[in-house]
Design an enzyme around this catalytic site. Structure first.
Site, PDB file in Angstrom:
ATOM      1  CG  ASP A 192      -2.129   0.952   0.975  1.00 57.16           C
ATOM      2  OD1 ASP A 192      -2.054   1.774   0.035  1.00 57.16           O
ATOM      3  OD2 ASP A 192      -3.118   0.881   1.739  1.00 57.16           O
TER       4      ASP A 192
HETATM    5  C1  BGC Z   1      -4.879   3.494   0.040  1.00 56.39           C
HETATM    6  C2  BGC Z   1      -5.039   2.511  -1.094  1.00 56.39           C
HETATM    7  C3  BGC Z   1      -4.820   3.202  -2.404  1.00 56.39           C
HETATM    8  C4  BGC Z   1      -3.456   3.867  -2.413  1.00 56.39           C
HETATM    9  C5  BGC Z   1      -3.150   4.630  -3.681  1.00 56.39           C
HETATM   10  C6  BGC Z   1      -3.582   4.261  -0.046  1.00 56.39           C
HETATM   11  O1  BGC Z   1      -3.563   5.306   0.879  1.00 56.39           O
HETATM   12  O2  BGC Z   1      -4.938   2.812   1.264  1.00 56.39           O
HETATM   13  O3  BGC Z   1      -6.303   1.918  -1.055  1.00 56.39           O
HETATM   14  O4  BGC Z   1      -4.948   2.313  -3.473  1.00 56.39           O
HETATM   15  O5  BGC Z   1      -3.384   4.796  -1.331  1.00 56.39           O
HETATM   16  O6  BGC Z   1      -3.930   5.776  -3.774  1.00 56.39           O
END
Ligand code: BGC
Length: 747
Positions: A224
């Site tokens: 993530d």
């Molecule tokens: C979120 C994800 C997301 C990623 C990219 C993170 O903060 O938890 O779900 O895909 O950012 O935006």
């Protein structure tokens, strides 16, 4: 290709070039492919990048969020949404769309519940797998997220989810398992949090043992955004790609670790190979000619909303008569809340409100009723709304949660709607007996006014076309056919995680164990506001003729269950037939019953269709931590065909025989009761001890002599007596003989 790369190039490939691109290695023809959020629309950022949904992305189409689309219980629908998203990605040259999000809903308070599908792992797995298959049918990858046990936003980058092994398997991993095994996502995104102390991004058990070795995942694992704690540990554990990037610092650590021998180069090679496989799977099958037709996709979003919204209550007021005098009250009638905040935020190219969609259907007056900026009754707005309600035949109040009440990044503090909206509903009900409430929210809310209104339509965060779909359902152009993918408890403190949610400091103990959602409420026989699986229709359905293919199976065999469903009303409609399995007697503490099958069928008035389900071992099993595997305890199971988790219509019974003998089941402290409960054990004990009263059951004559109390006591004491005590109470039995007996029992 990996063999041609320098160590630095290989390490470099393990992190992003920028926020949304992987790195290119130009001399080898490796392109910098793009990834984008997800999951219920395409959030492709052309310019300033962020993972919080702050800066604009290209104009796109917002589909219903996960909490809404899951209520369709419709695999084909999820496939269609996915396929549409996949095609949009092809048109926009995006190699992977980040999602779907398959975390289980532990509490109604989780800020990201709107992105997640369900409190039930079977439903989650099925919905996620269908979404994945749809996207990937267009040769675009998905990133199943957030793996795993990421069930709150509070301290989301450091909290440790302390979950016992069985609960992890049965609740928090099972949704991912179904999605991985059936959907085969190209990539999986590990979560920010720790699991039992170990960061998901450096957890070898999670990323390698379970995900790859047990479930057969063969794509790349991406972090993530910003989830990497220790990069080298991450590579060792099976985390392939770090996103977004670490300014080269972590790539350098990988290089050093290979040089000083703490990271074997083969490990790095495998990592790079996994990333490249997916990059080229995308590149070699590009469909650049694909067109992103926003208007066409908007229609799909509308259909998806229609198929997903849930009619929670209807005292005969819905569908509304066309041409009547109707007051539409509430800001969401004009500006629907149709998506949540954060990384999934879509820049919708258009939004249809119920107010504009219903314009030709009735004589509609509109009153805003409340404001969403702050939770304060606006007397003037409320008075205007009450007047509009008074002058109409029906009032439809569009209410729910404002953006500030739920979002990625923080959790809800309570389960209530804004007080100003609750008060507005009460005020309108005083003057208008025919009141309907339409709810826009990502997660359950308390409904103190539920007995005062005639109907409640839950439209969740239904995507940019939710307004039209709502108007169609309200006025009977469409028949509601969604059912709740989660329980609506009466109040927050009813929820099983209530006492422990958010934890102490970084430690969050999941003490409620497997009793999540309906698994808890059912076992506790608690009243709920609306149960899991509940949803009404404008027609009615009867179930009959439930048949099982056998009354006894071994756990290696499958069972087929069929049931006939008839539309007994006057309108064509769709029914979601649910199958629940209950272990009638178990030595393991288990939920009362669990969802193990569902089918959605369309029926014309008077029509009957036969629905068929196949159950395998997993449908009867619990996760046994002694053998680290799913296990079925021999015994009778009841299978229910049901309209909801609380509306069981017909049932049948099957005896399932285990083909697995648990190793070392018996020991010196096993009781006579334990042994006698086991068919084979009982026979051996009788043989060795030469019959006799091994159950401790007392005869009528004995009972008379001893008195009922003493007889009951003797019976209980015998049952609870450990095998080792044979030595104390039988002069002829030695300790060695007890060991021999145990060995025989365990053979
Ligand atoms: C979120 C994800 C997301 C990623 C990219 C993170 O903060 O938890 O779900 O895909 O950012 O935006």
């Amino acid at each position: 290709m990996v063999a041609q790369m320098t160590l630095e190039e290989k390490a470099g490939l393990c992190s992003g070039q920028d926020f949304w691109h992987l790195k290119a290695v130009e001399r080898l023809g490796i392109p910098a492919v793009m990834v984008s959020d997800g999951p219920h629309g395409l959030r492709k950022q052309d310019q300033s990048a962020d993972h919080l949904g702050i800066n604009d992305s290209i104009k796109a189409v917002c589909f219903p969020t996960g909490s809404c689309s899951a209520c369709s219980f419709d695999r084909d629908l999820l496939f269609t949404i996915g396929k549409t998203l996949g095609a949009e990605c092809q048109a926009e040259d995006v190699s992977v769309i980040l999602g779907p999000a398959a975390n289980a809903k532990r509490s109604p308070l989780c800020g990201r519940n709107f992105e997640y599908f369900s409190e039930d792992p079977y439903l989650t797995g099925q919905m996620a797998a269908s979404h994945i298959k749809g996207v990937q049918s267009q040769n675009v990858g998905t990133s199943l997220k957030h793996f795993a046990a990421n069930n709150q936003e509070h301290r989301r980058m450091s909290s440790s989810s302390e979950v016992d092994a069985r609960t992890l398997r049965e609740i928090y991993l099972a949704g991912f398992e179904g999605a991985v095994k059936e959907g085969k996502p190209w990539t999986v995104m590990c979560s920010y949090n720790r699991i039992n102390g170990v960061y998901a991004s450096e957890n070898p058990w999670l990323l390698t043992d379970v995900l790859r070795k047990e479930w057969g995942f063969d794509g790349y694992v991406v972090s993530d955004w910003g989830a990497v704690n220790d990069r080298v540990q991450g590579v060792l554990a099976g985390l392939d790609l770090e996103m977004p990037a670490s300014g080269g610092a972590n790539d350098q650590k990988i290089v050093e670790a290979v040089k000083n021998g703490t990271l074997p180069e083969e490990k790095l090679n495998e990592t790079v190979e996994r990333i490249l496989n997916i990059v080229f799977q995308y590149m070699e099958n590009r469909k650049p000619e694909t067109v992103f037709d926003r208007e066409k996709d908007h229609e799909i979003a509308c259909m998806a909303a229609r198929e997903s919204m849930v009619l929670l209550k209807n005292n005969g007021l819905l569908p509304l008569k066309k041409g009547g005098k109707v007051a539409f009250i509430g800001k969401f009638a004009e500006k629907p809340r149709y998506q949540g905040g954060g990384s999934s935020h879509i820049n919708s190219f258009k939004v249809e409100s119920a107010l504009e969609a219903a314009a030709g259907m009735a004589d509609i007056t509109y009153a805003q009723g409340y404001d969403t900026k702050e939770d304060k009754v606006d007397e003037a707005l409320q008075a205007e709304a009450v007047k509009a309600a008074q002058n109409a035949e029906v009032a439809v109040i569009f209410a729910g949660l404002p953006d500030s009440f739920e979002s990625e990044g923080y959790d809800r503090r309570h389960m209530r709607m804004p007080d100003c909206q609750n008060q507005l509903i009460e005020a309108v009900c005083k003057v208008q007996p025919n009141t309907v409430v339409v709810l826009h929210n990502g997660s359950p809310v308390e409904m103190p006014w539920v007995n005062e209104v005639k109907a409640v339509l839950e439209v969740y965060l239904g995507g940019q076309a939710v307004g039209r779909a709502t108007a169609e359902v309200l006025f009977g152009d469409a028949n509601p056919c969604g059912k709740l993918a989660e329980t609506f408890p009466i109040k927050l403190s009813d929820n099983p995680s209530y006492l422990y949610y958010l934890g102490e400091g970084d430690r969050v103990e999941y003490r409620e164990g497997v009793f999540v959602g309906y698994r808890y409420y059912d076992k506790k026989e608690m009243p709920v506001l609306f149960p899991f699986g509940h949803g009404l229709s404008y027609t009615t359905f009867d179930y009959s003729n439930l048949k099982l293919s056998a009354d006894r199976i071994r756990d290696t065999e499958t069972l087929t269950v069929t049931v006939d469903v008839t539309n007994t009303g006057k309108m064509a409609g769709k029914e979601i037939v649910q199958l629940y399995v209950q272990d009638d007697e178990s030595t393991v503490i288990r939920p009362l019953r669990e969802l193990k099958g569902f089918e959605k069928i369309a029926l014309k008035p008077g029509e009957t269709k036969r629905v068929s389900f196949t159950l395998n071992k997993r449908a009867f099993a619990y996760y046994n931590t002694d053998i680290s595997d799913w296990h079925v305890e021999s015994g009778t199971f009841t299978i229910y065909a049901a309209r909801s988790s609380r509306d069981l219509v017909c049932s049948g019974k099957v005896y399932v025989e285990s083909t697995v003998r648990l190793p070392g089941k018996f020991h010196r402290n096993s009781t006579f009761g334990d042994v006698m409960a086991d068919e084979r054990g009982a026979a051996i004990l009788k043989e060795v001890l030469g019959g006799g009263n091994l159950n401790g059951d007392t005869s009528d004559a004995d009972e008379e002599k001893l008195g009922e109390g003493t007889a009951a006591m003797m019976e209980a004491m015998m049952k609870d007596m450990p095998l080792r005590s044979l030595v104390s109470f039988h002069e002829t039995i030695t300790s060695e003989m007890v060991d021999e007996l145990i060995a025989k029992l365990n053979q």
